[in-house]
Design a protein around this motif. Structure first.
Motif, PDB file in Angstrom:
ATOM      1  N   GLU A  52       0.854  -1.119  -0.054  1.00 41.57           N
ATOM      2  CA  GLU A  52       0.077  -0.005  -0.024  1.00 41.57           C
ATOM      3  C   GLU A  52       0.825   1.287  -0.009  1.00 41.57           C
ATOM      4  N   PHE A  53       2.031   1.326   0.629  1.00 43.87           N
ATOM      5  CA  PHE A  53       2.678   2.345   0.951  1.00 43.87           C
ATOM      6  C   PHE A  53       4.029   2.347  -0.169  1.00 43.87           C
ATOM      7  N   ASN A  54       4.107   1.284  -0.761  1.00 44.88           N
ATOM      8  CA  ASN A  54       5.078   1.097  -1.895  1.00 44.88           C
ATOM      9  C   ASN A  54       6.579   1.435  -1.293  1.00 44.88           C
ATOM     10  N   THR A  55       6.864   0.469  -0.095  1.00 43.81           N
ATOM     11  CA  THR A  55       8.042   0.585   0.732  1.00 43.81           C
ATOM     12  C   THR A  55       8.699  -0.671   0.894  1.00 43.81           C
ATOM     13  N   THR A  56       9.643  -0.662   1.475  1.00 46.84           N
ATOM     14  CA  THR A  56      10.492  -1.971   1.589  1.00 46.84           C
ATOM     15  C   THR A  56      10.173  -2.611   3.461  1.00 46.84           C
ATOM     16  N   SER A  57      10.398  -3.840   3.396  1.00 46.46           N
ATOM     17  CA  SER A  57      10.419  -4.218   4.583  1.00 46.46           C
ATOM     18  C   SER A  57      11.181  -3.781   5.955  1.00 46.46           C
ATOM     19  N   ALA A  58      12.332  -3.133   5.511  1.00 46.43           N
ATOM     20  CA  ALA A  58      13.170  -2.597   6.504  1.00 46.43           C
ATOM     21  C   ALA A  58      12.589  -1.121   6.909  1.00 46.43           C
ATOM     22  N   THR A  59      11.866  -0.555   5.931  1.00 46.84           N
ATOM     23  CA  THR A  59      11.169   0.791   6.136  1.00 46.84           C
ATOM     24  C   THR A  59       9.849   0.437   7.161  1.00 46.84           C
ATOM     25  N   ILE A  60       9.210  -0.658   6.633  1.00 40.15           N
ATOM     26  CA  ILE A  60       7.737  -0.691   7.298  1.00 40.15           C
ATOM     27  C   ILE A  60       7.961  -1.547   8.862  1.00 40.15           C
ATOM     28  N   GLN A  61       9.331  -1.576   8.928  1.00 40.86           N
ATOM     29  CA  GLN A  61       9.447  -2.413  10.308  1.00 40.86           C
ATOM     30  C   GLN A  61       9.514  -1.275  11.350  1.00 40.86           C
ATOM     31  N   TRP A  62       9.433  -0.026  11.017  1.00 44.36           N
ATOM     32  CA  TRP A  62       9.462   1.036  11.686  1.00 44.36           C
ATOM     33  C   TRP A  62       8.190   1.443  12.430  1.00 44.36           C
ATOM     34  N   VAL A  63       7.083   0.543  11.949  1.00 40.88           N
ATOM     35  CA  VAL A  63       5.648   0.767  12.606  1.00 40.88           C
ATOM     36  C   VAL A  63       5.872   0.032  13.687  1.00 40.88           C
ATOM     37  N   THR A  64       6.489  -1.121  14.021  1.00 38.26           N
ATOM     38  CA  THR A  64       6.831  -1.625  15.300  1.00 38.26           C
ATOM     39  C   THR A  64       7.872  -1.088  16.011  1.00 38.26           C
ATOM     40  N   THR A  65       9.130  -0.630  15.248  1.00 40.23           N
ATOM     41  CA  THR A  65      10.450  -0.194  16.217  1.00 40.23           C
ATOM     42  C   THR A  65      10.078   1.195  16.749  1.00 40.23           C
ATOM     43  N   SER A  66       9.475   1.985  16.096  1.00 40.68           N
ATOM     44  CA  SER A  66       9.169   3.357  16.549  1.00 40.68           C
ATOM     45  C   SER A  66       8.071   3.284  17.754  1.00 40.68           C
ATOM     46  N   TYR A  67       7.163   2.110  17.999  1.00 44.93           N
ATOM     47  CA  TYR A  67       6.416   2.147  19.023  1.00 44.93           C
ATOM     48  C   TYR A  67       7.287   1.577  20.314  1.00 44.93           C
ATOM     49  N   LEU A  68       8.194   0.421  19.745  1.00 45.44           N
ATOM     50  CA  LEU A  68       8.921  -0.050  21.093  1.00 45.44           C
ATOM     51  C   LEU A  68       9.736   1.095  21.428  1.00 45.44           C
ATOM     52  N   LEU A  69      10.472   1.820  20.768  1.00 49.51           N
ATOM     53  CA  LEU A  69      11.419   2.996  21.040  1.00 49.51           C
ATOM     54  C   LEU A  69      10.591   4.204  22.140  1.00 49.51           C
ATOM     55  N   ALA A  70       9.342   4.262  21.849  1.00 48.30           N
ATOM     56  CA  ALA A  70       8.714   5.197  22.659  1.00 48.30           C
ATOM     57  C   ALA A  70       8.224   4.675  23.738  1.00 48.30           C
ATOM     58  N   LEU A  71       8.103   3.119  23.791  1.00 49.72           N
ATOM     59  CA  LEU A  71       7.726   2.518  25.043  1.00 49.72           C
ATOM     60  C   LEU A  71       8.864   2.523  25.998  1.00 49.72           C
ATOM     61  N   ALA A  72       9.897   2.194  25.583  1.00 52.74           N
ATOM     62  CA  ALA A  72      11.281   2.136  26.147  1.00 52.74           C
ATOM     63  C   ALA A  72      11.922   3.334  26.958  1.00 52.74           C
ATOM     64  N   ILE A  73      11.624   4.474  26.208  1.00 51.42           N
ATOM     65  CA  ILE A  73      12.056   5.719  26.660  1.00 51.42           C
ATOM     66  C   ILE A  73      10.870   6.234  27.938  1.00 51.42           C
ATOM     67  N   VAL A  74       9.709   6.054  27.800  1.00 53.02           N
ATOM     68  CA  VAL A  74       8.809   6.488  28.491  1.00 53.02           C
ATOM     69  C   VAL A  74       8.511   5.777  29.750  1.00 53.02           C
TER      70      VAL A  74
END
Length: 439
Positions: free
Chosen positions: A39-61
């Protein structure tokens, strides 16, 4: 169970719903990656940020939660977390681009990062000691069910509707959580207004985020940056502490903490090894291998409150030791027969192990935090929840590396052997220290 206008059970359920929703989305989004890439015409490495960004926010807060609880009322924090989570859900449902989707995930991570430790903080400070085991069991029940249900929920939404409905269908539960929390959480008359040590927090945030990225990418460079950042954090944290690190001098707390982390590593490590091994070696379908972990998760959800009641009545040592011994037996059988066991045999070993998790996990968390003074428990809660996130990521990364490096069966054997060693050390430590622990 009232405490200064508190209704403790609705308050715990309210925060549990938010924690459940946060973990549910984390695991349910994994099955949507191929669809999102198209749908967003991108790679698996980029789409992984859907999870990684969430985990980073969780880890910091999550580590920041100790400062927040000391300086703001629990009701204010709960409402803020709920509204942030709902905002993130709405952004993701309406997201026109991948950037907006990732932004929504970050906001959800902030909301979950506040709500998850808040749930345990309410139990420690407002639930009666005679019911603490039961309440911790209920909290564990919600967070243990979510990872098992997540992939099934995500796949169902994807096949019947589209990936956006994964977020939309959670909104009614967030509204229910908000009403329960506003009604159940009492008002607190005073809170400290201590200054925020921004420099210390910045060093901690850099250290935690680079550590998570180092674990996920197996990067020694990021690991070195993380280590340096933690060194600066330790220095700047001493004068105006965000986290009270002196609690690590309490050997009984450290023993309980290590046990909790060993269980986390074992469960998440096996949740990677077993489904992949079943597909690659036993040629089980992806759907069936995904359902393999479900009976164990249900068992944990049923046993966690029951084991909490047992701990409330008979003390923590016996149910926790029983749980650790069941986990050891299940893990030992898995290690010994891994390369020649059938699907059903591996399932039975996993059921024995998860039965042990049901008896040990929530009780061990409760007893570990109970070894601290009341003023230290908020710091202990924040540290414990933070380390759980990183140990889970580390365990998954290590076993995945072993699995890919040594190819299939050998890598799986090494992975389960490593988890057995960690679990054995935790069990032996508790056998020696556990009798001294009181809830």
């Amino acid at each position: 169970m009232n405490h200064k206008r508190w209704r403790v059970v609705p308050a715990i359920i309210a925060t549990a719903i938010m924690s459940f929703a946060g973990v549910l989305i984390e695991t349910s989004m994994n099955v949507t990656f191929p669809t999102l890439m198209a749908e967003f015409n991108t790679t698996s490495a980029t789409i992984q940020w859907v999870t990684t960004s969430y985990l980073l926010a969780l880890a910091i807060v999550i580590p920041l939660s100790t400062f927040l609880v000391r300086n703001f009322s629990i009701k204010t924090l709960f409402i803020t977390a709920n509204l942030l989570f709902a905002l993130g859900v709405l952004l993701d449902f309406l997201s026109p681009s991948l950037l907006v989707l990732v932004l929504g995930r970050i906001i959800q991570g902030v909301g979950t990062g506040i709500a998850l430790p808040l749930m345990f903080d309410i139990i420690l400070n407002y639930a009666p000691k005679s019911k603490r085991g039961l309440m911790m069991g209920i909290a564990t029940m919600t967070t243990s069910l979510a990872p098992a249900i997540g992939p099934t929920y995500g796949g169902l939404m994807l096949s019947l509707f589209d990936w956006r409905r994964i977020f939309l269908f959670l909104l009614p539960f967030l509204v229910l959580s908000l009403f329960l929390g506003v009604d159940g959480i009492g008002y607190e008359s005073h809170k400290r207004g201590e200054p925020f040590n921004f420099i210390s927090f910045l060093r901690l945030a850099i250290g935690l985020s680079t550590l998570l990225l180092a674990i996920e990418n197996l990067s020694w460079f990021l690991g070195l940056i993380s280590l340096i950042s933690f060194g600066f954090f330790y220095r700047f944290n001493r004068n105006k502490p965000i986290l009270n690190l002196t609690i690590f001098k309490n050997s009984q707390f450290v023993t309980g903490l290590f046990g909790v982390l060993a269980i986390q590593a074992t469960v998440l490590g096996l949740s990677f090894i077993l489904p992949n091994y079943l597909q690659l070696r036993l040629h089980v379908s992806a759907a069936l291998s995904g359902l393999f972990m479900f009976p164990g998760a249900i068992l944990v959800a049923v046993l966690a409150p029951l084991s909490g009641i047992i701990m409330d009545r008979f003390g923590p040592y016996r149910p926790i030791l029983l749980g650790l011994m069941l986990m050891f037996i299940g893990m030992l059988l898995t290690t010994v027969y891994f390369s020649r066991a059938s699907f059903m045999a591996l399932l039975m070993f996993d059921v024995v192990l998860m039965m042990g998790v049901g008896f040990a996990a929530s009780n061990l968390m409760a007893v570990a935090l109970s070894q601290l003074t009341k003023s230290e428990q908020t710091d202990g809660n924040g540290i414990l929840n933070t380390l759980q996130q990183f140990v889970g990521a580390m365990s998954t990364t290590i076993v995945a590396s072993l699995f890919s490096t040594f190819q299939g069966t050998t890598g799986g054997n090494l992975g389960v052997l490593l988890l057995l060693i960690v679990l054995t050390v935790a069990s032996v430590l508790f056998m020696f220290k556990g009798r001294q622990m009181r809830i």
